[in-house]
Design an enzyme around this catalytic site. Structure first.
Site, PDB file in Angstrom:
ATOM      1  CB  SER A  34      -0.934   0.005   1.214  1.00 12.35           C
ATOM      2  OG  SER A  34      -0.190  -0.061   2.408  1.00 12.35           O
ATOM      3  CB  SER A 124       7.116   6.551  16.882  1.00 12.86           C
ATOM      4  OG  SER A 124       7.382   7.916  16.737  1.00 12.86           O
ATOM      5  CB  THR A 126       5.371  10.204  18.012  1.00 11.86           C
ATOM      6  OG1 THR A 126       4.453  11.273  17.904  1.00 11.86           O
ATOM      7  CG2 THR A 126       4.637   8.901  17.883  1.00 11.86           C
ATOM      8  CE1 TYR A 149       2.754   6.152  12.510  1.00 16.75           C
ATOM      9  CE2 TYR A 149       3.663   8.022  13.725  1.00 16.75           C
ATOM     10  CZ  TYR A 149       3.823   6.790  13.121  1.00 16.75           C
ATOM     11  OH  TYR A 149       5.061   6.190  13.137  1.00 16.75           O
ATOM     12  CE  LYS A 153       3.770   3.221  14.574  1.00 10.79           C
ATOM     13  NZ  LYS A 153       4.115   1.937  14.021  1.00 10.79           N
TER      14      LYS A 153
HETATM   15  P1  NAD Z   1       6.757   2.595   5.036  1.00  9.24           P
HETATM   16  O1  NAD Z   1       5.410   3.140   4.731  1.00  9.24           O
HETATM   17  O2  NAD Z   1       7.847   2.819   4.053  1.00  9.24           O
HETATM   18  O3  NAD Z   1       6.644   1.011   5.304  1.00  9.24           O
HETATM   19  C1  NAD Z   1       5.496   0.424   5.861  1.00  9.24           C
HETATM   20  C2  NAD Z   1       5.145  -0.772   4.994  1.00  9.24           C
HETATM   21  O4  NAD Z   1       3.986  -1.408   5.533  1.00  9.24           O
HETATM   22  C3  NAD Z   1       4.808  -0.401   3.543  1.00  9.24           C
HETATM   23  O5  NAD Z   1       5.589  -1.198   2.675  1.00  9.24           O
HETATM   24  C4  NAD Z   1       3.325  -0.709   3.398  1.00  9.24           C
HETATM   25  O6  NAD Z   1       3.003  -1.138   2.092  1.00  9.24           O
HETATM   26  C5  NAD Z   1       3.140  -1.791   4.456  1.00  9.24           C
HETATM   27  N1  NAD Z   1       1.789  -1.902   4.991  1.00  9.24           N
HETATM   28  C6  NAD Z   1       1.009  -0.911   5.501  1.00  9.24           C
HETATM   29  N2  NAD Z   1      -0.161  -1.416   5.924  1.00  9.24           N
HETATM   30  C7  NAD Z   1      -0.117  -2.768   5.691  1.00  9.24           C
HETATM   31  C8  NAD Z   1      -1.033  -3.824   5.902  1.00  9.24           C
HETATM   32  N3  NAD Z   1      -2.235  -3.602   6.419  1.00  9.24           N
HETATM   33  N4  NAD Z   1      -0.667  -5.073   5.539  1.00  9.24           N
HETATM   34  C9  NAD Z   1       0.556  -5.315   4.987  1.00  9.24           C
HETATM   35  N5  NAD Z   1       1.454  -4.325   4.766  1.00  9.24           N
HETATM   36  C10 NAD Z   1       1.119  -3.072   5.100  1.00  9.24           C
HETATM   37  O7  NAD Z   1       7.167   3.139   6.479  1.00  9.24           O
HETATM   38  P2  NAD Z   1       8.565   3.073   7.247  1.00  9.24           P
HETATM   39  O8  NAD Z   1       9.094   4.452   7.324  1.00  9.24           O
HETATM   40  O9  NAD Z   1       9.400   2.002   6.700  1.00  9.24           O
HETATM   41  O10 NAD Z   1       8.049   2.699   8.700  1.00  9.24           O
HETATM   42  C11 NAD Z   1       8.014   1.371   9.177  1.00  9.24           C
HETATM   43  C12 NAD Z   1       7.389   1.353  10.554  1.00  9.24           C
HETATM   44  O11 NAD Z   1       8.157   2.187  11.422  1.00  9.24           O
HETATM   45  C13 NAD Z   1       5.963   1.898  10.597  1.00  9.24           C
HETATM   46  O12 NAD Z   1       5.213   1.138  11.520  1.00  9.24           O
HETATM   47  C14 NAD Z   1       6.141   3.305  11.093  1.00  9.24           C
HETATM   48  O13 NAD Z   1       5.004   3.789  11.762  1.00  9.24           O
HETATM   49  C15 NAD Z   1       7.315   3.139  12.054  1.00  9.24           C
HETATM   50  N6  NAD Z   1       8.064   4.386  12.280  1.00  9.24           N
HETATM   51  C16 NAD Z   1       8.551   5.063  11.193  1.00  9.24           C
HETATM   52  C17 NAD Z   1       9.243   6.257  11.381  1.00  9.24           C
HETATM   53  C18 NAD Z   1       9.785   7.033  10.219  1.00  9.24           C
HETATM   54  O14 NAD Z   1      10.141   8.199  10.380  1.00  9.24           O
HETATM   55  N7  NAD Z   1       9.900   6.474   9.026  1.00  9.24           N
HETATM   56  C19 NAD Z   1       9.430   6.737  12.691  1.00  9.24           C
HETATM   57  C20 NAD Z   1       8.931   6.013  13.766  1.00  9.24           C
HETATM   58  C21 NAD Z   1       8.240   4.826  13.546  1.00  9.24           C
HETATM   59  C1  UD1 Z   2       7.126  13.369  12.439  1.00  5.85           C
HETATM   60  C2  UD1 Z   2       5.824  13.095  13.131  1.00  5.85           C
HETATM   61  C3  UD1 Z   2       6.006  11.951  14.110  1.00  5.85           C
HETATM   62  C4  UD1 Z   2       6.533  10.720  13.380  1.00  5.85           C
HETATM   63  C5  UD1 Z   2       7.827  11.104  12.655  1.00  5.85           C
HETATM   64  C6  UD1 Z   2       8.354   9.969  11.830  1.00  5.85           C
HETATM   65  C7  UD1 Z   2       4.564  15.191  13.175  1.00  5.85           C
HETATM   66  C8  UD1 Z   2       4.018  16.270  14.032  1.00  5.85           C
HETATM   67  N1  UD1 Z   2       5.339  14.289  13.796  1.00  5.85           N
HETATM   68  O1  UD1 Z   2       8.101  13.702  13.400  1.00  5.85           O
HETATM   69  O2  UD1 Z   2       4.764  11.623  14.709  1.00  5.85           O
HETATM   70  O3  UD1 Z   2       6.799   9.668  14.294  1.00  5.85           O
HETATM   71  O4  UD1 Z   2       7.575  12.214  11.779  1.00  5.85           O
HETATM   72  O5  UD1 Z   2       7.513   9.708  10.750  1.00  5.85           O
HETATM   73  O6  UD1 Z   2       4.306  15.133  11.986  1.00  5.85           O
HETATM   74  N2  UD1 Z   2      10.209  20.346   9.140  1.00  5.85           N
HETATM   75  C9  UD1 Z   2      10.227  21.506   8.411  1.00  5.85           C
HETATM   76  N3  UD1 Z   2       9.767  21.478   7.115  1.00  5.85           N
HETATM   77  C10 UD1 Z   2       9.291  20.340   6.527  1.00  5.85           C
HETATM   78  C11 UD1 Z   2       9.282  19.149   7.283  1.00  5.85           C
HETATM   79  C12 UD1 Z   2       9.729  19.188   8.589  1.00  5.85           C
HETATM   80  O7  UD1 Z   2      10.654  22.558   8.903  1.00  5.85           O
HETATM   81  O8  UD1 Z   2       8.884  20.384   5.360  1.00  5.85           O
HETATM   82  C13 UD1 Z   2      10.741  20.358  10.524  1.00  5.85           C
HETATM   83  C14 UD1 Z   2       9.732  19.965  11.584  1.00  5.85           C
HETATM   84  O9  UD1 Z   2       9.039  21.094  12.047  1.00  5.85           O
HETATM   85  C15 UD1 Z   2      10.638  19.330  12.647  1.00  5.85           C
HETATM   86  C16 UD1 Z   2      11.774  18.694  11.832  1.00  5.85           C
HETATM   87  O10 UD1 Z   2      11.767  19.371  10.582  1.00  5.85           O
HETATM   88  O11 UD1 Z   2      11.199  20.326  13.469  1.00  5.85           O
HETATM   89  C17 UD1 Z   2      11.585  17.199  11.586  1.00  5.85           C
HETATM   90  O12 UD1 Z   2      10.288  16.980  11.036  1.00  5.85           O
HETATM   91  P1  UD1 Z   2       9.795  15.550  10.526  1.00  5.85           P
HETATM   92  O13 UD1 Z   2      10.816  14.963   9.640  1.00  5.85           O
HETATM   93  O14 UD1 Z   2       8.418  15.715   9.965  1.00  5.85           O
HETATM   94  O15 UD1 Z   2       9.768  14.658  11.847  1.00  5.85           O
HETATM   95  P2  UD1 Z   2       9.037  14.937  13.250  1.00  5.85           P
HETATM   96  O16 UD1 Z   2       8.176  16.133  13.208  1.00  5.85           O
HETATM   97  O17 UD1 Z   2      10.051  14.849  14.303  1.00  5.85           O
END
Ligand code: NAD
Ligand code: UD1
Length: 341
Positions: A34, A124, A126, A149, A153
């Site tokens: 997705s 996360s 978060t 979101y 978590k």
């Molecule tokens: P991503 O969207 O690239 O990967 C998530 C994957 O899950 C995708 O490939 C999607 O197709 C799959 N997916 C979603 N719903 C599904 C379902 N119902 N069944 C099967 N597959 C499904 O995201 P990511 O950045 O790789 O994140 C991975 C995990 O880490 C997520 O749970 C996300 O919330 C968590 N996380 C990500 C970040 C970040 O900044 N990237 C930060 C904190 C936590």
């Molecule tokens: C965001 C999410 C958080 C999630 C995390 C990873 C929000 C409020 N929080 O975190 O829940 O777990 O991503 O997916 O969305 N920034 C800019 N311009 C931009 C984008 C970001 O100035 O276009 C700034 C933001 O204000 C922040 C920093 O860059 O200070 C990082 O932002 P981002 O990468 O979105 O991560 P988080 O906000 O930490």
């Protein structure tokens, strides 16, 4: 050992699949695509010189999951699958709870039925309450997340804690990621968001490559050294290696563990942009706009618990993150779509 990665075709999952294959594990990726492309997995196979099993299916399909766990004799699950767009989650809360919370319940039920009791979960930072006290240890209080979101978590963390309390023979690792960024050093796999990126690093690299015109910096009036938000950017390969170490650690004994995966260092938005410009030699035009609702001033990890208990350490710094993010973006300006055409 056989590891099943839900969401393994996505950003963090594909990098973790590569690390696991290179460490000799067998990998089963279970993903409904997705938010990802199967091209990521083809590249993981090419980079590792090994093949993996890919199952295109949804984690809410409990019977299909149970069958996959049994058929492939899976030893442990790393659960990445979920929806992660914060803004979208406020518009579609039910879809987020259904996919993330409902999907995790389905996974745990399938694991119980297939007698697989080792689980690593992607949480996360978060989930932490907003705080002036940095860095954040795992003992810092959790808060009331500002969006569905984040709430999903925290709810999943509670579900896993209750599951473990009732079934102490399970082994569960809850990994609280700080800000994952960067790409594999080959530039072959990386972050490929759909539509306009929400997160800073993909936005910056899409500006640098000419896909977007200008970065909007969300506020420069925070109580931080230069007024812009401070975050702990962790290289996705360090994060992927953390999963390998966590999976190894929990395979040895039952338990429920919380580990922060971050570097322990915070960088402001302006510092991040400057590091990117320095490393890529590309300008990143920006303008400062108002704060983004739900944003906090600062957030960085105390990673010492994970370092000590997992024998894990981040070995890559902010310049590596920027160089690798840029290599990925400049080699694949349209992400995986470049090779799908
Ligand atoms: P991503 O969207 O690239 O990967 C998530 C994957 O899950 C995708 O490939 C999607 O197709 C799959 N997916 C979603 N719903 C599904 C379902 N119902 N069944 C099967 N597959 C499904 O995201 P990511 O950045 O790789 O994140 C991975 C995990 O880490 C997520 O749970 C996300 O919330 C968590 N996380 C990500 C970040 C970040 O900044 N990237 C930060 C904190 C936590
Ligand atoms: C965001 C999410 C958080 C999630 C995390 C990873 C929000 C409020 N929080 O975190 O829940 O777990 O991503 O997916 O969305 N920034 C800019 N311009 C931009 C984008 C970001 O100035 O276009 C700034 C933001 O204000 C922040 C920093 O860059 O200070 C990082 O932002 P981002 O990468 O979105 O991560 P988080 O906000 O930490």
């Amino acid at each position: 050992m056989v590891m099943l990665l839900t969401g393994g075709a996505g950003y963090i999952g594909s990098h973790t699949a590569l690390v696991l294959l290179e460490a000799g594990y067998d990998v089963v990726v279970y993903d409904n695509l997705s938010n990802s492309s199967p091209e990521s997995l083809r590249r993981v196979e090419r980079l590792s010189g090994r093949s993996l099993t890919f199952i295109e299916a949804d984690i809410r399909d409990t019977a299909r999951l149970e069958q996959a766990l049994t058929e492939h004799a899976v030893d442990a699950v790393i659960h990445f699958a979920g929806l992660k767009a914060v803004g979208e989650s406020t518009e579609k809360p039910l879809a987020y709870y259904e996919n993330n919370v409902g999907g995790t319940l389905s996974l745990c039920q399938a694991m119980r039925a297939a007698d697989v009791r080792t689980l690593v979960f992607s949480s996360s930072a978060t989930v932490y309450a907003e705080s002036d006290e940095m860095p954040l240890t795992e003992a810092a209080p959790t808060g009331r997340p500002t969006n569905p979101y984040g709430s999903s978590k925290l709810m999943i963390e509670w579900i896993l804690q209750d599951l473990y309390a009732a079934n102490p023979d399970w082994s569960i690792a809850i990994l609280r990621y700080f800000n994952p960024a960067g790409a594999h050093e080959s530039g072959e796999i990386g972050e490929d968001p759909n539509g306009i990126p929400n997160n800073l690093l993909p936005y910056v690299s899409q500006v640098a490559v000419g896909r977007l015109e200008q970065l909007s910096i969300y506020g420069n009036d925070y109580a931080t050294p230069d007024g812009t938000g401070v975050r702990d950017y962790i290289h996705v390969m360090d994060l992927a290696e953390g999963h390998l170490k966590a999976a190894n650690a929990i395979a040895r004994a039952s338990g429920l563990h919380l580990w922060n995966l971050g570097t322990g260092k915070g960088y402001s938005v302006l510092e991040a942009v400057q590091a990117f410009e320095r490393v890529s030699q590309r300008p990143v035009p920006y303008r400062v706009v108002g704060r983004r609702p739900g944003d906090i001033a600062q957030c960085w990890a105390d990673p010492r618990k994970a370092e000590a208990e997992l024998d894990w350490q981040c070995s890559r710094g902010i310049d590596d993150i920027m160089a690798d993010a840029w290599r990925w973006q400049s080699h694949n300006p349209q992400g995986y779509r470049d090779s799908e055409r």
